[in-house]
Design a protein around this motif. Structure first.
Motif, PDB file in Angstrom:
ATOM      1  N   THR A 192       0.834  -1.195   0.000  1.00 14.58           N
ATOM      2  CA  THR A 192       0.000   0.000   0.000  1.00 14.58           C
ATOM      3  C   THR A 192       0.865   1.239   0.000  1.00 14.58           C
ATOM      4  O   THR A 192       1.995   1.206   0.511  1.00 14.58           O
ATOM      5  CB  THR A 192      -0.910   0.019   1.249  1.00 14.58           C
ATOM      6  OG1 THR A 192      -1.772   1.156   1.214  1.00 14.58           O
ATOM      7  CG2 THR A 192      -0.112   0.059   2.548  1.00 14.58           C
ATOM      8  N   LYS A 226      -0.966   4.511   0.513  1.00 14.77           N
ATOM      9  CA  LYS A 226      -1.718   5.440   1.374  1.00 14.77           C
ATOM     10  C   LYS A 226      -2.655   4.746   2.353  1.00 14.77           C
ATOM     11  O   LYS A 226      -3.389   5.419   3.075  1.00 14.77           O
ATOM     12  CB  LYS A 226      -2.533   6.408   0.515  1.00 14.77           C
ATOM     13  CG  LYS A 226      -1.718   7.264  -0.425  1.00 14.77           C
ATOM     14  CD  LYS A 226      -0.958   8.341   0.315  1.00 14.77           C
ATOM     15  CE  LYS A 226      -0.144   9.194  -0.650  1.00 14.77           C
ATOM     16  NZ  LYS A 226       0.666  10.199   0.041  1.00 14.77           N
ATOM     17  N   SER A 258      -5.312   2.401   1.813  1.00 15.89           N
ATOM     18  CA  SER A 258      -6.618   1.793   1.498  1.00 15.89           C
ATOM     19  C   SER A 258      -6.485   0.301   1.194  1.00 15.89           C
ATOM     20  O   SER A 258      -7.379  -0.492   1.523  1.00 15.89           O
ATOM     21  CB  SER A 258      -7.320   2.530   0.360  1.00 15.89           C
ATOM     22  OG  SER A 258      -6.618   2.439  -0.841  1.00 15.89           O
ATOM     23  N   THR A 259      -5.363  -0.098   0.610  1.00 14.83           N
ATOM     24  CA  THR A 259      -5.151  -1.535   0.336  1.00 14.83           C
ATOM     25  C   THR A 259      -4.962  -2.301   1.645  1.00 14.83           C
ATOM     26  O   THR A 259      -5.428  -3.439   1.770  1.00 14.83           O
ATOM     27  CB  THR A 259      -3.933  -1.720  -0.605  1.00 14.83           C
ATOM     28  OG1 THR A 259      -4.139  -0.906  -1.760  1.00 14.83           O
ATOM     29  CG2 THR A 259      -3.757  -3.167  -1.016  1.00 14.83           C
ATOM     30  N   ILE A 267      -2.622   0.017  -7.050  1.00 14.70           N
ATOM     31  CA  ILE A 267      -2.196   0.273  -8.436  1.00 14.70           C
ATOM     32  C   ILE A 267      -1.702   1.713  -8.553  1.00 14.70           C
ATOM     33  O   ILE A 267      -2.408   2.647  -8.175  1.00 14.70           O
ATOM     34  CB  ILE A 267      -3.385   0.062  -9.408  1.00 14.70           C
ATOM     35  CG1 ILE A 267      -3.813  -1.408  -9.460  1.00 14.70           C
ATOM     36  CG2 ILE A 267      -3.054   0.596 -10.799  1.00 14.70           C
ATOM     37  CD1 ILE A 267      -2.926  -2.320 -10.256  1.00 14.70           C
TER      38      ILE A 267
HETATM   39  C1  LIG Z   1       0.794   8.111  -7.823  1.00 17.93           C
HETATM   40  C2  LIG Z   1      -0.524   7.435  -8.019  1.00 17.93           C
HETATM   41  C3  LIG Z   1      -0.780   6.772  -9.208  1.00 17.93           C
HETATM   42  C4  LIG Z   1      -2.024   6.150  -9.406  1.00 17.93           C
HETATM   43  N1  LIG Z   1      -2.237   5.490 -10.578  1.00 17.93           N
HETATM   44  C5  LIG Z   1      -3.452   4.914 -10.782  1.00 17.93           C
HETATM   45  C6  LIG Z   1      -3.713   4.239 -12.008  1.00 17.93           C
HETATM   46  O1  LIG Z   1      -2.862   4.122 -12.894  1.00 17.93           O
HETATM   47  N2  LIG Z   1      -4.934   3.712 -12.195  1.00 17.93           N
HETATM   48  C7  LIG Z   1      -5.917   3.792 -11.240  1.00 17.93           C
HETATM   49  O2  LIG Z   1      -7.017   3.304 -11.471  1.00 17.93           O
HETATM   50  N3  LIG Z   1      -5.692   4.404 -10.049  1.00 17.93           N
HETATM   51  C8  LIG Z   1      -4.476   4.958  -9.804  1.00 17.93           C
HETATM   52  N4  LIG Z   1      -4.233   5.584  -8.613  1.00 17.93           N
HETATM   53  C9  LIG Z   1      -5.266   5.532  -7.556  1.00 17.93           C
HETATM   54  C10 LIG Z   1      -4.908   4.458  -6.522  1.00 17.93           C
HETATM   55  O3  LIG Z   1      -4.823   3.178  -7.135  1.00 17.93           O
HETATM   56  C11 LIG Z   1      -5.946   4.429  -5.396  1.00 17.93           C
HETATM   57  O4  LIG Z   1      -5.923   5.695  -4.756  1.00 17.93           O
HETATM   58  C12 LIG Z   1      -5.698   3.317  -4.397  1.00 17.93           C
HETATM   59  O5  LIG Z   1      -6.756   3.301  -3.460  1.00 17.93           O
HETATM   60  C13 LIG Z   1      -4.370   3.507  -3.681  1.00 17.93           C
HETATM   61  O6  LIG Z   1      -4.194   2.464  -2.744  1.00 17.93           O
HETATM   62  P1  LIG Z   1      -3.445   2.731  -1.350  1.00 17.93           P
HETATM   63  O7  LIG Z   1      -4.308   3.683  -0.534  1.00 17.93           O
HETATM   64  O8  LIG Z   1      -3.348   1.385  -0.717  1.00 17.93           O
HETATM   65  O9  LIG Z   1      -2.104   3.310  -1.649  1.00 17.93           O
HETATM   66  C14 LIG Z   1      -3.016   6.196  -8.400  1.00 17.93           C
HETATM   67  C15 LIG Z   1      -2.745   6.873  -7.193  1.00 17.93           C
HETATM   68  C16 LIG Z   1      -1.526   7.477  -7.007  1.00 17.93           C
HETATM   69  C17 LIG Z   1      -1.270   8.173  -5.700  1.00 17.93           C
END
Ligand SMILES: Cc1cc2nc3c(=O)[nH]c(=O)nc-3n(C[C@H](O)[C@H](O)[C@H](O)COP(=O)(O)O)c2cc1C
Length: 177
Positions: A9, A11, A13-14, A55
């Protein structure tokens, strides 16, 4: 059964989804550990393996792909379930609904999942929507997010997570190692 839910993860959410998956297994009477993939050295002793990542730019986080490479020999031939957390999930989305419908049709599997499929027995891969806050996704990503009708917030669909766990459980009952 002893279940390992390995996740990566950026941030958080995962992590929340991984913990929900583990909790659903526990409620069903199993033992489940949700652990960051980067800290997992061995999958010995686990009957069920679930791995997932946030992702970024269409792909699993580098630390998730690296962990799968590192654990590769241990995963060969093992039944594994995978999940990805992005802006668009199977049942909910951070993006406008029309954009989400289109992306569900055309988005390929992340490369790390494809690689895993070449060694492990990947029984399923599921996309969940995650969450995003202002400032999380800077630069061009932020602009694209807005253009695709993106709304900041939490789009995780907990019923979909629980439903997926039920599917995984149904698929493990027969052939627990
Ligand atoms: C730098 C960055 C790149 C991202 N790229 C994508 C992407 O290519 N496709 C998508 O659907 N979401 C994308 N997102 C959204 C994240 O997948 C989404 O916010 C997810 O909940 C993040 O998971 P986390 O909170 O576990 O890090 C991106 C977010 C960030 C911050």
């Amino acid at each position: 059964m002893k279940v390992l839910v390995g996740y990566a993860t950026a941030k958080g959410s995962t992590r929340g989804i991984a913990e929900r998956i583990a909790a659903a297994f526990e409620r069903a009477g199993h033992t489940a550990d949700a652990k960051e993939l980067s800290g997992i050295d061995s999958v010995d002793g686990y009957d069920v393996l679930v791995v997932g990542s946030a992702i970024h730019n269409g792909q699993w986080l580098p630390e998730a792909a690296a962990a799968l490479d590192r654990l590769g020999p241990d995963l060969t031939g093992r039944a594994v379930w995978a999940f990805s957390v992005s802006s668009v999930g199977a049942t909910s989305s951070l993006l406008a609904s029309g954009v989400a419908r289109y992306l569900r049709r055309v988005t390929p599997e992340p490369k790390a999942v494809e690689t895993l499929q070449s060694t492990a027995d990947v029984r399923g891969h599921h996309f969940f929507a995650g969450s995003i806050a202002p400032g999380d996704w800077p630069g061009l990503g932020r602009i694209l997010f807005r253009l695709m009708g993106g709304r900041y917030g939490d789009a995780r669909d907990w019923a979909d997570v629980d439903g997926w766990v039920a599917t995984v459980r149904a698929g493990t009952d027969d052939d627990v190692r």
